[in-house]
Design an enzyme around this catalytic site. Structure first.
Site, mmCIF file in Angstrom:
data_model
loop_
_atom_site.group_PDB
_atom_site.id
_atom_site.type_symbol
_atom_site.label_atom_id
_atom_site.label_comp_id
_atom_site.label_asym_id
_atom_site.label_seq_id
_atom_site.Cartn_x
_atom_site.Cartn_y
_atom_site.Cartn_z
ATOM 1 N N ARG A 239 2.876 -0.877 -8.546
ATOM 2 C CA ARG A 239 2.025 -0.368 -9.622
ATOM 3 C C ARG A 239 0.727 -1.156 -9.720
ATOM 4 O O ARG A 239 -0.340 -0.574 -9.957
ATOM 5 C CB ARG A 239 2.804 -0.386 -10.936
ATOM 6 N N MET B 263 9.791 3.239 0.353
ATOM 7 C CA MET B 263 10.653 3.358 -0.811
ATOM 8 C C MET B 263 11.150 4.792 -0.907
ATOM 9 O O MET B 263 10.340 5.721 -0.972
ATOM 10 C CB MET B 263 9.902 2.986 -2.086
ATOM 11 N N TYR C 272 1.499 8.932 -8.456
ATOM 12 C CA TYR C 272 2.659 8.272 -7.840
ATOM 13 C C TYR C 272 2.909 6.883 -8.414
ATOM 14 O O TYR C 272 2.112 6.358 -9.178
ATOM 15 C CB TYR C 272 2.592 8.267 -6.325
ATOM 16 N N GLU C 273 4.084 6.337 -8.061
ATOM 17 C CA GLU C 273 4.590 5.072 -8.616
ATOM 18 C C GLU C 273 4.742 5.126 -10.138
ATOM 19 O O GLU C 273 4.543 4.123 -10.834
ATOM 20 C CB GLU C 273 3.692 3.894 -8.216
ATOM 21 N N GLY C 274 5.111 6.272 -10.651
ATOM 22 C CA GLY C 274 5.229 6.463 -12.091
ATOM 23 C C GLY C 274 3.937 7.021 -12.634
ATOM 24 O O GLY C 274 2.901 6.352 -12.583
#
Length: 576
Positions: free
Chosen positions: A295, A162, A436-438
């Site tokens: 997530r 991504m 990571y991933e928000g």
């Protein structure tokens, strides 16, 4: 550090005795998946993690990844381990048979992810990223792209990455600058630079499929002008083979605190050819298909760290002779398990690992119902549960996973700070999952700012009602959980009222509220496990411990929420 032992027996207790996974899956169509098959799959998965992934964990951390002449070389043994992973068919475990997958329930994939994360956190990230890319392509690509890209990705010959973040555009993706220029053949030329791209370049697979956020020439400003593009490292050739190298490259790899056997790349796209996924300017919607899957995966990474930390710390505590029990008489030194504080740390870690595993598995079964239940209302209910719990699992599990690694390190004392015992690596690796991933603050804002208020609060009300309906109100295990749930319901109503009057209340409450929510959800699972007829005595002990020594944190969190935003916002910016 002791060798990792996959907790297959406990996983089967969750699937068989707690959640009745076959009964949940039976009405959803497709082939029946009996418990015997689930046990066989998890047993084989556990053996892969124990015998193939875990032995190269420490060496992978010490060697790390190296960028040489534009190629990222992974540590010794990783290519062979990934080849074994592919040969065994693991990449396609839960993917659709129409693309070459085995079509098994995603709860098995989730439990395999936990084991991989315990055994070798860095190794498990590679296939985890690919699955997120596959889900986005399945949901948003046209049939031609699906036919071309999904079979080799599901097989594992091609992998995914991504490419979202840019130097000036992290959480605020509306600031991204990468461009996509239309080409005459229907493709696009992608130009720009991305940072923090996990597995953006490596030597495990023959191709890496990048999903890249960029702007079309007519894009409106902000997030409404973002589109998502499929950009392969190597362009497809004739007959499904490989063609020429695309115009993308790794400019550098980051030197990180942990996760050293997984390359985090700066990726440069110099007119690289790509294809639009979904509608123009709708890239954020397509991206969240991928992000939400990742997530949940990241939350399970935290769970895997906790299990590995518990196994290492409990083995050490059994063998370490130091001091004597409080009030003990003479005699030689005893196991440090006689010390209450050591027991508290170990029980805290184990209670999270076992309750988190159950909650994650329950959520995975909800995902199956959301995707395949014949009743539209049942699908909608399950989809709502998944949406509500996704930020909770990502944030709370990664927070608690890191805390578990730190507590387990403390159990080992000085040995926990020394590399060869393995615990310091778990601490370093676990830290990234909170970022990571928000980031976890972003997850908490998603829960409080979006999910709580959707449909006038219908999602949390439905979840709270589910907890009440599933617990016997007079059970010793349920009573503390139900009392905490009362507090959570009151805190939810109060928060929504305050946020309606002052938007700052949302951000001020977010992380405390998410922790409060997670404690109740985990206590719910422990109470349910303790109520299973014939449950192991350890389940009863863990539920009692959690209710007595962990769940009371909810009282302090409730008080913090009631304090509101004023204590946080009172200081002038210039005083920081």
């Amino acid at each position: 550090m002791p060798a990792y032992a996959a907790p297959v027996d406990d996983m089967m207790f969750v699937l068989r005795d707690l959640l009745d996974a076959p009964g949940v899956l039976a009405p959803l169509g497709g082939e029946e998946v009996p418990l015997s098959l689930m046990a066989e799959v998890l047993g084989e998965a556990g053996r892969f993690c124990e015998k193939v992934a875990q032995p190269i964990n420490r060496s992978g951390d010490e060697e790390g990844c190296v960028l040489e002449n534009g190629v990222v070389r992974t540590p010794a043994g990783f290519r062979e381990a990934y080849a074994a992973f592919v040969d065994a068919g693991w990449p396609g475990l839960a993917h659709a048979p129409e693309h070459g997958g085995q079509g098994l329930p995603r709860v098995l994939q989730l439990l395999f992810d936990e084991m991989l994360s315990s055994a070798n956190f860095s190794f498990g990230l590679f296939p985890g990223l690919t699955r997120g890319a596959i889900e986005a392509i399945e949901r948003h690509a046209d049939d031609g792209l699906k036919h071309l890209y999904l079979p080799p990705m599901v097989e594992g010959r091609w992998m995914g990455a991504m490419a979202l973040t840019e130097a000036q555009a992290g959480t605020d993706l509306g600031l991204l600058r990468s461009k996509a220029e239309p080409l005459e053949d229907g493709g696009y030329a992608i130009t720009g630079s991305k940072i923090f791209i996990s597995a953006g370049e490596h030597d495990l697979a023959e191709n890496i499929i990048h999903l890249v956020l960029a702007r079309l020439p007519d894009a409106p400003p902000g997030v409404k002008g973002i589109s998502l593009f499929l950009v392969p490292k190597v362009l497809p050739g004739e007959g499904g083979g490989l063609g020429p190298r695309n115009a993308l490259s790794a400019g550098s790899i980051e030197h990180k605190m942990g996760l050293k056997a997984s390359p985090t790349c700066v990726m440069n796209y110099d007119g690289a050819k790509g294809w639009l996924l979904g509608a123009p300017h709708q890239g954020l919607r397509a991206m969240f298909t991928m992000m939400n899957a990742e997530r949940l995966f990241v939350g399970v990474q935290g769970l895997g760290i906790a299990e590995a930390a518990y196994q290492g710390a409990s083995a050490y505590a059994r063998d370490r002779l130091q001091g004597r029990a409080p009030g003990a008489g003479g005699g030689g030194p005893q196991s440090i398990l006689v010390h209450p504080d050591v027991r508290k740390m170990l029980l805290t870690v184990r209670a999270f690992a076992e309750s988190g595993r159950a909650l994650a598995a329950w959520t995975a079964l909800q995902m199956e119902q959301a995707a395949r239940h014949p009743d539209p209302a049942a699908r909608a209910r399950a989809e709502g549960m998944v949406a509500l719990l996704t930020p909770v699992i990502k944030a709370a599990f990664s927070d608690l996973g890191f805390e578990a690694a730190v507590q387990a390190q403390q159990v080992l004392g000085g040995h926990g700070y020394v590399r060869e015992w393995g615990m310091e690596q778990l601490v370093r690796d676990a830290r990234i999952a909170q970022i990571y991933e928000g980031t976890n603050g972003v997850q908490a804002m998603d829960l409080v700012g979006r999910k709580l208020a959707q449909e006038d609060g219908a999602l949390p009300r439905a979840f709270f009602a589910l907890i009440r309906d599933s617990l016997a109100p007079d059970s010793e295990f349920a009573i503390p959980v139900l009392r905490a749930l009362d507090r959570l319901e009151a805190a939810t109503a109060g928060l929504l009222d305050r946020a309606a009057a002052d938007p700052a209340e949302t951000g001020a409450a977010a992380t405390d509220y998410l922790r409060f929510f997670a404690l109740v959800a985990l206590g719910w699972m422990l109470a349910r496990m303790a109520a299973v007829p014939g449950a192991p005595e350890s389940k009863l002990v863990l539920s009692r411990f959690f209710n007595a020594r962990v769940l009371p944190q909810a009282v302090a969190l409730e008080l913090a929420l009631q304090a509101g935003a004023t204590p946080l916002m009172a200081m002038d910016e210039g005083a920081f």
